[in-house]
Design a protein around this motif. Sequence first.
Motif, short mmCIF file in Angstrom:
data_model
loop_
_atom_site.label_atom_id
_atom_site.label_comp_id
_atom_site.label_asym_id
_atom_site.label_seq_id
_atom_site.Cartn_x
_atom_site.Cartn_y
_atom_site.Cartn_z
N SER A 1 -3.88 -8.84 -3.70
CA SER A 1 -3.07 -8.06 -4.50
C SER A 1 -2.18 -9.17 -5.56
O SER A 1 -2.42 -9.45 -6.79
CB SER A 1 -2.70 -7.08 -4.06
OG SER A 1 -3.42 -6.83 -3.72
N ASN B 1 2.84 -0.17 -6.08
CA ASN B 1 1.79 0.42 -5.15
C ASN B 1 0.62 -0.68 -5.61
O ASN B 1 -0.20 -0.57 -6.49
CB ASN B 1 2.03 2.12 -5.63
CG ASN B 1 0.47 2.52 -4.72
OD1 ASN B 1 -0.35 1.26 -3.90
ND2 ASN B 1 -0.08 3.11 -5.25
N ARG C 1 -12.19 2.04 -8.75
CA ARG C 1 -12.67 3.43 -9.36
C ARG C 1 -13.21 3.42 -10.59
O ARG C 1 -12.90 2.56 -11.55
CB ARG C 1 -11.32 3.92 -8.80
CG ARG C 1 -10.35 4.19 -7.92
CD ARG C 1 -8.81 5.49 -8.51
NE ARG C 1 -9.32 6.37 -8.61
CZ ARG C 1 -9.24 7.83 -8.37
NH1 ARG C 1 -9.49 7.82 -7.10
NH2 ARG C 1 -9.59 8.59 -9.44
N ALA D 1 -7.11 0.07 1.10
CA ALA D 1 -6.62 1.94 0.56
C ALA D 1 -7.25 2.34 1.41
O ALA D 1 -7.45 3.99 1.95
CB ALA D 1 -6.66 1.96 -0.76
N GLY E 1 1.04 -1.43 -0.27
CA GLY E 1 -0.21 -0.27 -0.01
C GLY E 1 0.59 1.22 0.08
O GLY E 1 2.02 1.47 1.15
N MET F 1 -7.87 -1.71 -6.62
CA MET F 1 -7.24 -1.14 -5.10
C MET F 1 -8.04 -2.06 -3.86
O MET F 1 -8.40 -2.50 -4.01
CB MET F 1 -7.67 0.79 -4.45
CG MET F 1 -7.93 1.67 -5.87
SD MET F 1 -8.67 3.53 -4.85
CE MET F 1 -7.49 3.39 -4.39
N HIS F 2 -6.48 -2.57 -2.97
CA HIS F 2 -7.08 -3.13 -1.74
C HIS F 2 -7.91 -2.60 -1.02
O HIS F 2 -8.10 -1.40 -0.99
CB HIS F 2 -5.48 -3.31 -1.38
CG HIS F 2 -5.52 -4.70 -0.68
ND1 HIS F 2 -5.66 -4.32 0.55
CD2 HIS F 2 -5.08 -6.43 -0.65
CE1 HIS F 2 -6.06 -5.47 1.60
NE2 HIS F 2 -5.17 -6.20 0.70
N ARG G 1 -9.61 8.76 -2.77
CA ARG G 1 -9.46 7.64 -2.83
C ARG G 1 -9.80 7.14 -4.22
O ARG G 1 -9.29 6.64 -5.08
CB ARG G 1 -9.41 6.09 -1.87
CG ARG G 1 -8.41 6.79 -0.66
CD ARG G 1 -6.74 5.77 -1.26
NE ARG G 1 -6.27 5.91 0.23
CZ ARG G 1 -4.49 5.04 0.63
NH1 ARG G 1 -4.09 5.55 -1.29
NH2 ARG G 1 -4.54 5.64 1.03
N PHE H 1 -2.19 -0.27 -3.83
CA PHE H 1 -3.67 0.77 -4.33
C PHE H 1 -3.96 1.50 -5.40
O PHE H 1 -4.67 2.30 -5.73
CB PHE H 1 -3.43 1.48 -3.04
CG PHE H 1 -3.85 1.45 -1.30
CD1 PHE H 1 -3.49 -0.01 -1.47
CD2 PHE H 1 -3.01 1.85 -1.02
CE1 PHE H 1 -4.19 -0.63 -0.38
CE2 PHE H 1 -3.33 1.51 0.46
CZ PHE H 1 -3.51 0.32 0.93
N ASP H 2 -3.10 0.81 -7.01
CA ASP H 2 -3.22 1.84 -7.71
C ASP H 2 -2.68 -0.19 -9.29
O ASP H 2 -2.10 0.42 -10.15
CB ASP H 2 -2.48 3.24 -8.33
CG ASP H 2 -2.36 3.65 -9.36
OD1 ASP H 2 -3.90 3.18 -9.93
OD2 ASP H 2 -2.15 4.83 -9.21
N THR I 1 -9.42 1.53 -12.06
CA THR I 1 -8.44 1.31 -11.16
C THR I 1 -8.76 0.54 -10.05
O THR I 1 -9.65 0.59 -9.33
CB THR I 1 -7.87 2.59 -10.66
OG1 THR I 1 -6.93 3.56 -11.70
CG2 THR I 1 -6.39 1.94 -9.77
#
Length: 473
Positions: free
Chosen positions: A218, A188, A362, A372, A163, A368-369, A421, A190-191, A366
């Motif tokens: 992830s 990352n 998102r 996030a 993260g 995200m875990h 986020r 988270f992205d 994208t």
Amino acid sequence: MASLYTKLVAHTLFPLHERLMQRPTFGYVDELEKSQWLSRAGVEQLQMHKLKLLLQSAEQHSPWHAERIHAAGLEPRSDAPLTLEALRRLPTMTKQDATRNVEQLVWRDIPGGAFKYNTGGSSGQPLIFHYGRLRQASDAAGRIRARRWWGVEVGDREVYLWGAPVELNKTGHIKALRDRLLNQLVLNAFDMSAANMDAYIEAIRRFQPKCIYGYASSLALLAAHARERSTRLRLPSLKVVCTTGEPLYPHQRKLIEETFGVPAANEFGSRDIGFTAHETPDGQMLLMSESIILEVLDTQGNPVAPGESGEAVMTGLCSHAQPFIRYRTGDVVRYANDTCKAGRGLHVIGEVVGRTTDFVVRSDGTIMHALAVIYVLRATEGIDEFKFIQHSIQDVEILVVRNPDWTEQSRDKAVSGIQARLGNNVRIELRLVDSIPPEVSGKYRYVVSHVPLQSGLDSALRESPPTMQPEKI
């Protein structure tokens, strides 16, 4: 054969970094390399010695613990040996206890300092606690030893799928530079857009790591993406993929191992208790017994029968800065009726049943875990428990069980943090509730997303049928 730079990291840069941070990491590594070969009885005798030191420290520096120690009739300063049965005279400790009595728990003048940290993992119950240099050293040393089980040495190249904050500040840039100096590449989690995952795959190929480490889901997601691209990441340098943060399900293990061409080894731990256990090449999960006492208790707080599952109640033997003694983690585990196949005296964990989390998505696709959004909510004052539900790309619901520190500023902070986020166009409904029940299945899921992943990537999330559940994770 190790490169000159790898040797420089192993013998100079990393030891120097730990000394500058006042962490006794490498001295503790030397101790662990020896103590793991003690008999089980020898390991348990060492646990009791360290427990006595912890109770002595808690009695002197943590008034909340001191009161409980005296009420239980324990005398840690006496010459009489301690036993696990005597420890069980102490009541268990909860996250609420740790949160609401922090000033009566922390040893602020501990040598090396007490450092504030907030955590919540996937538990939905944020916690602010303090740790000291010995706890940090215990975590680092435990991982160094566990990596060595797999042929990965200090200084060898490692990739972290981890993260990251929304924006890197000055401290973040310094940490990124430090990581590269120490032969570590951080990607990352988270992205994880499709473009970023393509870039991650190429970066891993260029870096040629010996170990890849990250959240289990992830890493499974990255493996699923590579499979969609008909890409395999079978690197000649790679020895193991280490997963952490959540259970590693059989389908995820298979996906990761087929993609990377090496074994996957799961890790068990938490921020509050620390690095707890790691899987060996023999497929066993070994407890870091020199740093943690693990009790497995039933709903009445009694030890379960050998081989049965129960709640993991832990005592962190290196947690002197803010002692965690008989701490209820909320995780469900089972001891194995087994000994280490390689001859170590460490305790063997048969199964870890963690809490289930989802990815969130998102509007731009994208992935995200779950952490996030957990990072945002656990840093918000006044939240005792939470549940985040993503109904659609633009509709989010947050359930909050508040405590007396909750204010309207807490609401604003949570909403703005989630929007940072997921995007400012996301509609967020934050509801205050008295309690958050488990799912119909009985599992606690504190981040739930109903947004499907793009075609082909859902294999990273699908659980195996019940008949294929792991005997050990």
